[in-house]
Design an enzyme around this catalytic site. Sequence first.
Site, PDB file in Angstrom:
ATOM      1  N   HIS A 104       0.974  10.162   7.352  1.00 61.81           N
ATOM      2  CA  HIS A 104       0.930   9.168   8.428  1.00 61.81           C
ATOM      3  C   HIS A 104      -0.355   9.321   9.258  1.00 61.81           C
ATOM      4  O   HIS A 104      -0.312   9.389  10.498  1.00 61.81           O
ATOM      5  CB  HIS A 104       2.156   9.279   9.334  1.00 61.81           C
ATOM      6  CG  HIS A 104       2.548   7.958   9.947  1.00 61.81           C
ATOM      7  ND1 HIS A 104       3.842   7.536  10.062  1.00 61.81           N
ATOM      8  CD2 HIS A 104       1.795   6.958  10.468  1.00 61.81           C
ATOM      9  CE1 HIS A 104       3.881   6.345  10.633  1.00 61.81           C
ATOM     10  NE2 HIS A 104       2.642   5.979  10.892  1.00 61.81           N
TER      11      HIS A 104
ATOM     12  N   ARG B 206       4.670   0.643   7.566  1.00 63.12           N
ATOM     13  CA  ARG B 206       5.938   1.258   7.920  1.00 63.12           C
ATOM     14  C   ARG B 206       6.666   1.713   6.657  1.00 63.12           C
ATOM     15  O   ARG B 206       6.733   0.986   5.662  1.00 63.12           O
ATOM     16  CB  ARG B 206       6.826   0.256   8.692  1.00 63.12           C
ATOM     17  CG  ARG B 206       6.227  -0.164  10.033  1.00 63.12           C
ATOM     18  CD  ARG B 206       6.346   0.974  11.050  1.00 63.12           C
ATOM     19  NE  ARG B 206       5.636   0.654  12.290  1.00 63.12           N
ATOM     20  CZ  ARG B 206       4.435   1.109  12.594  1.00 63.12           C
ATOM     21  NH1 ARG B 206       3.793   1.878  11.750  1.00 63.12           N
ATOM     22  NH2 ARG B 206       3.870   0.795  13.739  1.00 63.12           N
TER      23      ARG B 206
END
Length: 314
Positions: free
Chosen positions: A278, A224
């Site tokens: 990502h 994250r």
Amino acid sequence: MKVIVHTDQAGQWQQALSERLPQATIWKSQEADREQRAQADFLAAWKPDETLLRECTGLKGIVNLGAGVDALLGNPALPRDVPIVKLRDAGMAELIADYVRYGLFHFQRDFDRYARQQQQCEWREHEVIDKPDWPVGVLGLGAIGAKVARAIAADGFPVLGWSRSHKDIDGIECLSGDEGLDRLLSRVKTLVLLLPDTSSTRHIINAETLGKMREGASLINPGRGTLIDEDALLAALGDKNQRQEGRLRGALLDAFPTEPLPESSPLWRHPRVIVTPHMAGPTPLSEALDQVAASLDALDKGEDIETVDPDAGY
């Protein structure tokens, strides 16, 4: 069973879930009217908007179509009395382990240094540090973190794992608590971040924790973006215009607090940072569909199933 699917691939999910759950009625969120939304028993969604959550007034459960639930839990329209089930691994762990392996070899075999040397036409070989002398730390030992830790250990690296509560994993030195975190940081040459986004993990990598790491350590974050204080990271990496390494040797970063990463971010252009969009752990659709179908069936039958703890954040 009436289910609303909300995702960029809603049509594909609708068709596949209908095949796996022939007794169910599956609607795509963008086509479901307000009456259908109110009738829905379950929502299978990735980052649903407030309007959808408010209009799904009869929900008996929500299946989060990913491992991270921070966006869902942070939605002000989320009904607090509805159980939430999330994807747990669903094939993502193997992909993330490959991403971490790439980062490990990038630093352990000095590919970062050779890339900089190439820019200077510098022919200089570096001595190889053997895997047993390259300890790796994994922060986060959930379903994905534990599999990644075992995969790295199987490759021959000593692995130290850290979690909020103590765990026992064969072949992994498991630590917990503040003292355990300090011990891990002081020993590892590469740190891998696989923690969830919670109030206790945000900016867990900051000036203080970076200062406890070994000189020349490296960082890999397929987890994250909120885990890292980016200003502190940049300070630890050193001046981007200098060839000399900072306290932190380099970083491979896949997640960021704001995505896409703004063009103005200095991370894009820092010579000791690799930015990826990502992509470390895309969800393999087939395995995810099997898991979601099983979760919906269990929720519909009232069977025991592992659910998200909103207070813990995972």
